[in-house]
Design an enzyme around this catalytic site. Structure first.
Site, PDB file in Angstrom:
ATOM      1  N   SER A  86       0.820  -1.211   0.000  1.00 54.18           N
ATOM      2  CA  SER A  86       0.000   0.000   0.000  1.00 54.18           C
ATOM      3  C   SER A  86       0.853   1.260   0.000  1.00 54.18           C
ATOM      4  CB  SER A  86      -0.924   0.009   1.219  1.00 54.18           C
ATOM      5  OG  SER A  86      -0.171  -0.127   2.403  1.00 54.18           O
ATOM      6  N   HIS A 107      -3.324  -3.868  -5.572  1.00 58.41           N
ATOM      7  CA  HIS A 107      -3.603  -3.415  -4.214  1.00 58.41           C
ATOM      8  C   HIS A 107      -5.081  -3.587  -3.900  1.00 58.41           C
ATOM      9  CE1 HIS A 107      -3.882   0.006  -1.075  1.00 58.41           C
ATOM     10  NE2 HIS A 107      -3.581  -1.142  -0.493  1.00 58.41           N
ATOM     11  N   GLU A 119      -6.552  -1.426  -6.959  1.00 57.68           N
ATOM     12  CA  GLU A 119      -5.648  -0.541  -7.699  1.00 57.68           C
ATOM     13  C   GLU A 119      -4.656  -1.415  -8.463  1.00 57.68           C
ATOM     14  OE1 GLU A 119      -5.225   3.546  -5.150  1.00 57.68           O
ATOM     15  OE2 GLU A 119      -4.203   1.795  -4.342  1.00 57.68           O
ATOM     16  N   ASN A 157      -4.296   5.767  -0.903  1.00 61.87           N
ATOM     17  CA  ASN A 157      -3.513   6.104   0.286  1.00 61.87           C
ATOM     18  C   ASN A 157      -2.803   7.446   0.166  1.00 61.87           C
ATOM     19  OD1 ASN A 157      -4.135   4.053   2.047  1.00 61.87           O
ATOM     20  ND2 ASN A 157      -2.574   2.682   1.253  1.00 61.87           N
TER      21      ASN A 157
END
Length: 261
Positions: A86, A107, A119, A157
């Site tokens: 991440s 991800h 992702e 993130n």
């Protein structure tokens, strides 16, 4: 890593499937069929015939790359390697192998069975074929894949971590209490949970490590872990998994932890 952890993981999957059966979202037959499709192992060599290997170990580049170097010598030339990281860059892992063109990021979001987003990260060496195969794989799981560039934190993130860190800073500065900040964000922005509840679910140690990695990448103050987060991690307050974080999970419902603020 060990038979004990393997059995714990298997028990966790079985428990999750049992809950879906209880809620009527899965039949007992589908649960049994799902478990039959899963193979559990502690031997890396068992991954040799895989078409795709997704790494989900701790956010430590040295540990990840040691695994990828081992897998690189075991898996065939068509095998795609992917990381569920991440915060680390995919390039930092792809460069440890001889298949940088067959390396991507996948991800997933927690809890993976329920969250639709994946992702799919393409780094500077990822081939078009690998990227397309990774996107197709995510879609085949019933997920909604989005394309992300290989920057630390990717899309979600990059935006989420500063928000979580700002919530901690707001608490440090006395802007509001833990429950009031959580309630403010759930009722004021329709988030499914407040930042402190989410921090406890993610793990404060995980958040701290991610923040450090992103701060090292960008050198921007908004990614720097606040002092309170560091103190809580040092005290072993990791969140829900340790039983105590911003909330104390020894009671039901959880109570707010006394942090001496």
């Amino acid at each position: 890593m060990s038979d004990a952890l393997l059995e714990k993981g298997k028990a966790g999957i079985t428990k999750s499937l049992d809950k879906l059966v209880e809620k009527g979202k899965l039949t007992a037959g589908d649960k049994d069929a799902t478990l039959k499709r899963l193979t559990f192992t502690t031997k890396t060599a068992d991954l040799a015939p895989c078409d795709l290997v997704i790494e989900v170990v701790t956010e430590d580049l040295d540990i990840k790359n040691a695994l990828f170097r081992e897998l690189d010598g075991l898996c065939g030339p068509r095998t795609i390697f992917a990381s569920n990281t991440s915060s680390l860059t995919i390039a930092a892992m792809a460069s440890a192998t001889k298949r940088a063109d067959r390396f991507a990021g996948l991800h997933f979001f927690n809890p993976v069975p329920l969250m639709k987003l994946v992702e799919v990260v393409r780094t500077v060496t990822t081939s078009k074929e690998t990227f397309e195969r990774a996107m197709a794989f995510a879609a085949s799981l019933g997920k909604e894949p989005i394309a992300a560039k290989d920057n630390s934190g990717f899309i979600v993130n990059l935006l989420l971590v500063p928000y979580l860190l700002d919530a901690i800073r707001a608490l440090e500065h006395g802007v509001g209490s833990v429950p009031d900040i959580d309630k403010g964000m759930t009722l004021g922005t329709a988030h499914p949970m407040g930042p402190f509840t989410l921090l406890d679910f993610v793990g404060l140690d995980t958040t701290y490590k991610i923040a450090e990695i992103m701060f090292a990448e960008y050198r921007e103050a908004r990614y720097a872990p606040p002092p309170l987060l560091k103190r809580m991690v040092l005290a072993g307050m990791m969140g829900k998994k340790s039983g105590k974080g911003f909330y104390d999970y020894s009671s039901n419902p959880p109570s707010v932890s006394e942090l001496g603020l």
